[in-house]
Enzyme design. Structure first.
Site, short mmCIF file in Angstrom:
data_model
loop_
_atom_site.label_atom_id
_atom_site.label_comp_id
_atom_site.label_asym_id
_atom_site.label_seq_id
_atom_site.Cartn_x
_atom_site.Cartn_y
_atom_site.Cartn_z
N GLY A 27 0.79 -1.24 0.00
CA GLY A 27 0.00 0.00 0.00
C GLY A 27 0.82 1.29 0.00
CG LEU A 31 -1.82 0.45 -9.65
CD1 LEU A 31 -2.30 -0.75 -10.45
CD2 LEU A 31 -2.36 1.74 -10.23
CG PHE A 110 12.02 -9.32 -13.31
CD1 PHE A 110 12.47 -10.35 -14.13
CD2 PHE A 110 12.12 -9.48 -11.93
CE1 PHE A 110 13.01 -11.51 -13.60
CE2 PHE A 110 12.66 -10.64 -11.39
CZ PHE A 110 13.10 -11.65 -12.23
CE1 TYR A 160 0.82 -11.75 -15.90
CE2 TYR A 160 0.97 -9.80 -17.28
CZ TYR A 160 1.35 -10.50 -16.15
OH TYR A 160 2.26 -9.96 -15.28
N PRO A 203 -2.84 -1.66 -18.46
CG PRO A 203 -2.13 -0.69 -20.48
CD PRO A 203 -3.03 -1.76 -19.93
#
Ligand code: HXC
Ligand code: NAP
Length: 293
Positions: A27, A31, A110, A160, A203
């Site tokens: 947090g 986001l 990554f 995904y 995104p």
């Protein structure tokens, strides 16, 4: 990222989350921070937790100032470690008297060709994303069940998680596991008053994601908005609006759902003929003539 467009504006009514205590893993940044900000504005108590206490404390101090809500607590916790998760849960209950919502948002990721990964590189992603999510889910779920209290779980996955993706295979495998857990527990724990849902964002620019998924020199070649039919990336507030609804009691009948918020991006990649978007309009006359002939 913000604009005056409605999607960048707060959506729920004032005090919509008053009295709720929400734990947001990861947090302190990105986001997680955006969702925390909005939860605080809506009157919630929020615990933000991750590995880096100084990041969390800085965020908490800034958000107290910004939201005028002092009920934000920074708690260090590596979600890979079950004892730290239990300690974080206990600190939440000791501070706020209970807990209503678990938001599994912490992640690691990554890009890499899979054959270049060491087994430890694979482990680190799966451990943060999948082990971290089930550690928190298990600890919180057991507590809610033992105390006969309802609870809400919201998991941040990815588009995904459902379809897989090359070059982020550990993340795809782990997020798929989190999605399966979301749907499984939605059924199994409904009898205890525990709801499980997920959001699959497309995104949304954050430092954490962009530095690892669109690093230089790739960033020059790949525009994250280009594959989105709406031709833009997400605004943090629109994700926060959805998350606030999904953790609130307004969504009480929503259970086992994964809500995609990606401007149509994953469907763009899926549709067989979507690439015809690249055909210039005048060429359609020629194409139609050829077919009719
Ligand atoms: C190959 C790599 C690597 C890379 C690390 N490793 N980075 N291998 N390419 N770029 C390898 C290391 O060499 C090591 O293996 C193993 O991974 C563990 O690395 P550490 O650096 O020791 O791990 P740690 O310090 O715990 O850091 C974890 C991390 C880091 C995941 C590597 O990036 C991190 O802290 N991330 C947290 C935040 C984050 O990732 N946010 C983005 C979420 S975005 P060896 O064998 O050498 O020991 C997201 C959205 C997706 O999920 C969808 C977007 C549209
Ligand atoms: P971010 O800012 O890097 O957030 C990841 C957070 O996870 C960080 O705060 C990090 O804090 C925390 N974290 C990492 N390892 C941890 C661990 N072992 N224990 C506890 N916390 C840990 O990236 P973000 O873009 O905001 O991502 C947030 C969520 O959205 C993730 O679940 C991600 O998969 C998802 N998502 C993002 C996008 C996007 O476009 N941004 C798209 C789809 C999905 P510490 O380093 O302090 O631990």
């Amino acid at each position: 990222m913000s604009s005056s467009h409605p999607y960048a504006q707060p959506m729920l009514r004032d005090n919509a989350l008053q009295g709720k205590t929400i734990v947001v893993t990861g947090g302190g940044t990105g986001l997680g921070r955006a969702m925390t900000t909005y939860f605080l504005q809506l009157g919630a108590n929020v615990v933000i937790s991750s590995r880096k206490l100084e990041v969390l404390e800085k965020t908490a101090a800034e958000l107290r100032e910004q939201t005028q809500n002092n009920n934000v607590l920074a708690v260090q916790c590596d979600v890979r470690k079950y004892d730290e998760v239990e300690a974080m849960l206990q600190k939440t209950i000791d501070t706020f008297g209970g807990v209503d919502v678990l938001l599994n948002n912490a992640a690691g990721n990554f890009i890499s060709p899979t054959e270049r990964l060491s087994h430890k590189a694979f482990d680190v992603i799966v451990d943060i994303v999948l082990r971290g999510s089930y550690n928190c889910t298990l600890a919180f779920g057991k507590r809610w069940i033992a105390d006969q209290k309802p609870g809400t779980i919201l998991n941040i996955v990815t588009t995904y998680a459902s379809v897989g993706s090359a070059f982020v295979v550990p993340s795809a495998a782990a997020k798929a596991g989190v999605l399966a857990m979301t749907r499984s527990l939605a059924v199994e724990w409904a009898k205890y008053g525990i709801r499980s849902n997920a959001i699959a964002p497309g995104p949304f620019p954050t430092e954490g994601a962009w530095s690892r998924l669109f690093p230089e020199p790739l960033a020059k070649k790949l525009d994250p908005a280009a594959s989105v039919p709406l031709k833009r990336v997400g605004d943090h507030q629109e994700l926060a609006n959805l998350a606030a609804y999904m953790v609130s009691d307004f969504s009480a009948y929503m259970n086992g759902e994964v809500v995609t918020l990606d401007g149509g991006e994953w469907l763009n990649g899926a549709g067989e003929f979507n690439k015809l978007e690249a055909i210039p309009a005048p060429m359609w006359d020629e194409i139609e003539k050829s077919m009719r002939r």
